[in-house]
Enzyme design. Structure first.
Site, mmCIF file in Angstrom:
data_model
loop_
_atom_site.group_PDB
_atom_site.id
_atom_site.type_symbol
_atom_site.label_atom_id
_atom_site.label_comp_id
_atom_site.label_asym_id
_atom_site.label_seq_id
_atom_site.Cartn_x
_atom_site.Cartn_y
_atom_site.Cartn_z
ATOM 1 N N SER A 253 105.633 30.311 51.163
ATOM 2 C CA SER A 253 105.373 31.693 51.547
ATOM 3 C C SER A 253 105.434 32.604 50.339
ATOM 4 O O SER A 253 106.152 32.344 49.374
ATOM 5 C CB SER A 253 106.372 32.139 52.611
ATOM 6 O OG SER A 253 107.469 32.783 52.011
ATOM 7 N N LYS A 254 104.652 33.677 50.456
ATOM 8 C CA LYS A 254 104.540 34.631 49.354
ATOM 9 C C LYS A 254 105.897 35.239 49.015
ATOM 10 O O LYS A 254 106.205 35.508 47.876
ATOM 11 C CB LYS A 254 103.591 35.750 49.798
ATOM 12 C CG LYS A 254 102.509 36.056 48.799
ATOM 13 C CD LYS A 254 101.825 37.346 49.137
ATOM 14 C CE LYS A 254 100.596 37.097 50.001
ATOM 15 N NZ LYS A 254 99.826 38.307 50.265
ATOM 16 N N ARG A 255 106.695 35.470 50.067
ATOM 17 C CA ARG A 255 107.962 36.141 49.808
ATOM 18 C C ARG A 255 109.042 35.204 49.271
ATOM 19 O O ARG A 255 109.836 35.592 48.436
ATOM 20 C CB ARG A 255 108.450 36.862 51.072
ATOM 21 C CG ARG A 255 108.243 38.364 50.944
ATOM 22 C CD ARG A 255 108.475 39.091 52.233
ATOM 23 N NE ARG A 255 107.519 38.696 53.261
ATOM 24 C CZ ARG A 255 107.849 38.344 54.490
ATOM 25 N NH1 ARG A 255 109.109 38.330 54.848
ATOM 26 N NH2 ARG A 255 106.931 38.011 55.360
ATOM 27 N N LYS A 256 109.039 33.978 49.777
ATOM 28 C CA LYS A 256 110.146 33.088 49.402
ATOM 29 C C LYS A 256 109.860 32.155 48.229
ATOM 30 O O LYS A 256 110.768 31.659 47.590
ATOM 31 C CB LYS A 256 110.570 32.263 50.623
ATOM 32 C CG LYS A 256 111.363 33.099 51.606
ATOM 33 C CD LYS A 256 112.104 32.209 52.585
ATOM 34 C CE LYS A 256 111.591 32.430 53.987
ATOM 35 N NZ LYS A 256 111.156 31.300 54.731
#
Ligand code: GLU
Length: 489
Positions: A253-256
């Site tokens: 994921s982009k955030r993690k």
């Protein structure tokens, strides 16, 4: 295989260049090159709210940095342009009109509130949510009434229950039940066509022969096959690449996860050739034990039927190892040049520029130990600045303060007597001196190495002496002597 292979990468510039997009680009590029085809770059930027020029630029820069050039697309142009979808709206309109006229698509005036009530009702009944088809057969009067009421509309494509079969190059035959799909939106209330539609139109207009993209797009392929049928288009051959998962099998994921090619890899000191090599193995294998491939080799060896179906596991450690491998095996001059970008200290930059020859010598000593170009900072600073370290570090394993003091004294005396600081001269002298003083070689050499570098892991002591020369070496050893003497027992 058709004669004229034309493939594309069609990123939506709604975020920075994603690692997954880079992998898709690479597979398309290799497939095109391998088969004397064309590789096209098309920006799918019809989502005006989320698309940004800076992201398109980041994608373009990232592809060029990786060495994945395109035959047609932004900056280079081509026969089928423009290659930014927001400049192609007139082309889409032709097909929207065609679908409306033939009755394959219709205007839907349902409001978001009405749709969510509908959805809740379906959920309560335990049904999968899908559009009810309420506006499918509106009479002319109903249309006029809605327009008079000032309602906005989306355009939906009619989907009748049927089986859709995707004959996928990678996944084989995949069946979708279109009955579960519902009439899907192809144009939003603001008049902008959605990606699933523009993508189909452009693949047709740009004569795309093969669509290789991530598996998450498989459900879109089913929709696109239906659209193409309604428009009398020939479908491209689809091939959906396996998902890229984290080691715990969660989705990246982009955030993690670090997924930005620019920020997480380029700026962190990864080499493009290492990233290419790593990315190609996320889904493709040569069928042999070989793991290291140059782009040229890949172009020769890439076979689409060697792309597997099962998810690829992203292993950052492997990438780091591969990067180190490529750094070790690159030209010294190239690494010296590239590492300079990672030296942020202005003073240090100046010193390096004023004596490039010395910088080359320094890099030659640390090149093997760089896992990323950014490691340069921690590995070379002591060559230019006096090191700082705790006194205890000077003491070799199984030695003590007294013996260390003796070792440094002997080393200092020995080194003062020689003028030529080449590796073979200092080595012979220091080993002899250690023996004469009844010290172990390792004990003496350890202390001298820490005195010179301030670090327990550094290049070899004789190489360090050579690079520092007599004055600097003696100064550092004298400082070390002071430090060890001040250590309380
Ligand atoms: N614009 C889509 C995306 O960025 C392209 C999908 C495709 O390659 O067809 O995901």
């Amino acid at each position: 295989m058709p004669d004229n292979i034309r493939v594309r990468i069609a990123p939506s510039p709604t975020g920075k260049f994603h690692l997954g997009t880079a992998r898709t680009a690479l597979f398309n590029y290799l497939f095109a090159k391998r088969n004397n085809g064309s590789f096209i770059l098309r920006m799918e930027d019809t989502d005006a709210e989320r698309s940004q020029d800076q992201f398109a630029k980041d994608i373009i820069d990232g592809l060029l940095w990786l060495g994945i050039g395109w035959d047609e697309g932004p900056e280079v142009g081509g026969e089928f342009g423009p290659y930014y979808q927001k400049e192609r709206l007139d082309k889409y309109q032709v097909y929207i009109d065609q679908l409306l006229e033939s009755g394959a698509a219709y205007k839907c005036y349902c409001t978001p509130e009405e749709l969510s009530v509908e959805r809740e009702k379906q959920q309560k009944q335990g049904l999968a949510p899908k559009y009810s088809g309420k506006c499918r057969n509106l009479s002319d009067e109903q249309h006029q009434q809605y327009e008079r009421d000032g309602r906005t509309f989306v355009i939906r494509f009619k989907v009748d229950p049927q089986k859709v079969v995707i004959d996928d190059l990678i996944r084989g035959k995949v069946e979708y039940d279109a009955g579960l799909m519902g009439d899907f939106v192809i144009v939003r209330t603001d008049g902008m066509p959605l990606f699933v539609f523009t993508n189909t139109i452009d693949d047709y207009l740009m004569k795309i022969s093969h669509v290789l993209r991530g598996e998450e797009h498989l459900p879109n392929a089913a929709k696109q096959i239906l659209l193409a049928e309604a428009l009398n288009f020939m479908n491209p051959q689809f091939g959906h690449l396996p998902l890229i998962l984290n080691a715990d099998r969660s989705k990246m994921s982009k955030r993690k996860n670090p997924v930005s090619v620019t920020d997480d890899y380029r700026a962190k000191g990864y080499l493009p050739e290492a990233l290419i090599n790593f990315l190609v193995l996320l889904g493709w294998s040569s069928g042999t034990d070989q793991e290291i491939f140059s782009m040229q080799e890949l172009i020769q060896e890439f076979q689409i039927d060697r792309v597997g179906k099962s998810p690829s596991i992203f292993d950052p450690e492997k990438l780091l190892w591969m990067n180190g491998y490529y750094i070790r095996n690159s030209d010294l001059g190239k690494i010296a040049h590239l590492t300079q970008e990672f030296i942020t200290d202005k003073e240090l930059q100046k010193e390096i520029e004023s004596d490039v020859q010395r910088y080359l010598q320094v890099i030659a000593l640390v090149q093997d130990r760089l896992k990323t170009l950014a490691d340069v900072k921690s590995l070379i600073t002591f060559f230019y600045r006096k090191p700082e370290y705790p006194a205890s570090l000077l003491i070799a394993r199984k030695s003590d303060k007294q013996r260390t003091e003796k070792a440094l004294t002997v080393a200092e005396r020995t080194l003062r007597e020689i003028d030529q600081y080449s590796v073979d001269v200092t080595e012979v002298s220091l080993r002899k001196a250690a023996q004469a003083a009844e010290l172990k070689d390792g004990e003496l050499l350890w202390s001298v190495r820490v005195a010179l570098s301030g670090s327990e892991a550094s290049p070899g002591v004789f190489e360090l002496l050579e690079i520092f020369g007599k004055d600097e070496s003696l100064q550092r050893i004298e400082t070390a002597l002071k430090i060890i003497k001040s250590l309380r027992e």
